[in-house]
Design an enzyme around this catalytic site. Structure first.
Site, PDB file in Angstrom:
ATOM      1  N   GLY A   1     -14.797   2.555 -29.583  1.00 51.07           N
ATOM      2  CA  GLY A   1     -16.103   2.118 -30.348  1.00 51.07           C
ATOM      3  C   GLY A   1     -16.357   1.204 -31.037  1.00 51.07           C
ATOM      4  O   GLY A   1     -17.424   0.984 -31.590  1.00 51.07           O
TER       5      GLY A   1
ATOM      6  N   HIS B   1     -14.715  -8.685 -22.301  1.00 49.47           N
ATOM      7  CA  HIS B   1     -13.642  -8.150 -21.262  1.00 49.47           C
ATOM      8  C   HIS B   1     -12.380  -9.354 -23.062  1.00 49.47           C
ATOM      9  O   HIS B   1     -13.279  -9.947 -22.725  1.00 49.47           O
ATOM     10  CB  HIS B   1     -13.854  -8.941 -21.040  1.00 49.47           C
ATOM     11  CG  HIS B   1     -12.600  -8.880 -19.805  1.00 49.47           C
ATOM     12  ND1 HIS B   1     -11.906  -7.865 -18.705  1.00 49.47           N
ATOM     13  CD2 HIS B   1     -11.441  -9.977 -19.892  1.00 49.47           C
ATOM     14  CE1 HIS B   1     -10.508  -7.672 -18.553  1.00 49.47           C
ATOM     15  NE2 HIS B   1     -10.137  -9.416 -18.452  1.00 49.47           N
TER      16      HIS B   1
ATOM     17  N   ASP C   1     -15.335  -8.452 -13.301  1.00 46.32           N
ATOM     18  CA  ASP C   1     -14.945  -9.299 -14.768  1.00 46.32           C
ATOM     19  C   ASP C   1     -15.333 -11.068 -13.561  1.00 46.32           C
ATOM     20  O   ASP C   1     -14.734 -11.455 -14.291  1.00 46.32           O
ATOM     21  CB  ASP C   1     -13.351  -9.136 -14.487  1.00 46.32           C
ATOM     22  CG  ASP C   1     -13.260  -7.626 -15.583  1.00 46.32           C
ATOM     23  OD1 ASP C   1     -13.812  -7.201 -16.429  1.00 46.32           O
ATOM     24  OD2 ASP C   1     -11.937  -7.918 -15.513  1.00 46.32           O
TER      25      ASP C   1
HETATM   26  C1  GAR Z   1     -12.126  -4.378 -25.962  1.00 50.02           C
HETATM   27  O1  GAR Z   1     -10.672  -4.660 -26.975  1.00 50.02           O
HETATM   28  C2  GAR Z   1     -12.093  -4.755 -25.135  1.00 50.02           C
HETATM   29  O2  GAR Z   1     -12.988  -5.948 -24.936  1.00 50.02           O
HETATM   30  C3  GAR Z   1     -11.625  -4.107 -23.594  1.00 50.02           C
HETATM   31  O3  GAR Z   1     -11.733  -2.803 -24.220  1.00 50.02           O
HETATM   32  C4  GAR Z   1     -11.143  -2.718 -26.060  1.00 50.02           C
HETATM   33  C5  GAR Z   1     -12.584  -1.551 -26.692  1.00 50.02           C
HETATM   34  O4  GAR Z   1     -12.602  -1.828 -27.516  1.00 50.02           O
HETATM   35  N1  GAR Z   1     -12.482  -3.367 -22.690  1.00 50.02           N
HETATM   36  C6  GAR Z   1     -11.802  -3.991 -21.520  1.00 50.02           C
HETATM   37  O5  GAR Z   1     -10.543  -3.825 -21.996  1.00 50.02           O
HETATM   38  C7  GAR Z   1     -12.568  -3.874 -20.405  1.00 50.02           C
HETATM   39  N2  GAR Z   1     -12.211  -3.839 -19.043  1.00 50.02           N
HETATM   40  P1  GAR Z   1     -13.512  -0.930 -29.031  1.00 50.02           P
HETATM   41  O6  GAR Z   1     -13.821   0.609 -27.871  1.00 50.02           O
HETATM   42  O7  GAR Z   1     -12.931  -0.829 -30.531  1.00 50.02           O
HETATM   43  O8  GAR Z   1     -14.936  -1.852 -28.329  1.00 50.02           O
END
Ligand code: GAR
Length: 198
Positions: A12, A106, A142
């Site tokens: 998160g 994304h 996406d």
């Molecule tokens: C982030 O890099 C986000 O862009 C990616 O997951 C990560 C979550 O990090 N999302 C995807 O790949 C969605 N397809 P976080 O939990 O530290 O925000």
């Protein structure tokens, strides 16, 4: 005041960036997760934000989980639903319910590299730029209208991990700015184009 509900599946860090941005006119009404052990839930709860976990494995179908999730989300009357590392494919009914009021981030410069392993694929494709995209969520994975993007260089000695770190730092700048633009009623959707962001 606009209510924001944030969905996470893991650490998160994007959720944290949005909370810490303290966007005027925005209230983080709740943080919800499909994983009860998501680290970001504890972080939000420690700051007095309402948190809930709905374990998707407890539901028979995607539609049943999405309906239960939507019911919990709607209890907080969100103006904007923010997906922040929420690693679930969403049913068409869910995306239609939140049409025009659901963001995702994304980790690629869409429309390149939809789906998973975006950094590895960008490096293997020889890209000199990578980045991240905030977009409105539609039924097509996406592919929704793009609100904002940030680019970072791909360096000669980059690995998937070093590129991911550089992109994530850009995400933490981009996502709060995009949420702020929504909260300030600046965004106008015209097909796949969105006007009014920074
Ligand atoms: C982030 O890099 C986000 O862009 C990616 O997951 C990560 C979550 O990090 N999302 C995807 O790949 C969605 N397809 P976080 O939990 O530290 O925000």
């Amino acid at each position: 005041m606009k209510n924001i509900v944030i969905l996470i599946s893991g650490r998160g860090s994007n959720m944290q960036a949005i909370v810490e941005a303290a966007i005027p006119g925005a209230r983080i009404a709740a943080v919800l997760s499909n994983r009860p052990d998501a680290a970001g839930l504890a972080w939000a709860a420690e700051r007095g934000i309402a948190t809930e976990a709905l374990d998707h494995k407890a539901y028979d179908s995607r539609e049943a989980f999405d309906a239960a999730l939507a019911a919990r989300i709607d209890a907080y009357a969100p103006d904007l639903l923010v997906l922040a590392g929420f690693m679930r494919i969403l049913s068409a009914g869910f995306t239609e319910h939140y049409a025009g009021r659901m963001f995702n981030i994304h980790p690629s410069l869409l429309p390149a590299f939809t789906g998973m392993h975006t950094h590895r694929r960008a490096i293997e494709a020889g890209c000199k730029l990578a980045g991240c995209t905030v977009h409105f969520v539609t039924a097509e994975l996406d592919h929704g209208p793009i609100v904002a993007q940030a680019a970072v260089p791909v360096l000669d000695d980059d690995t998937e991990a070093t590129l991911a770190e550089r992109v994530l730092a850009a995400e933490h700048q981009l996502y709060p700015a995009a949420v702020r633009a929504f909260v300030e009623d600046r965004l106008q959707i015209d097909g796949l184009r969105v006007r009014g962001a920074d």
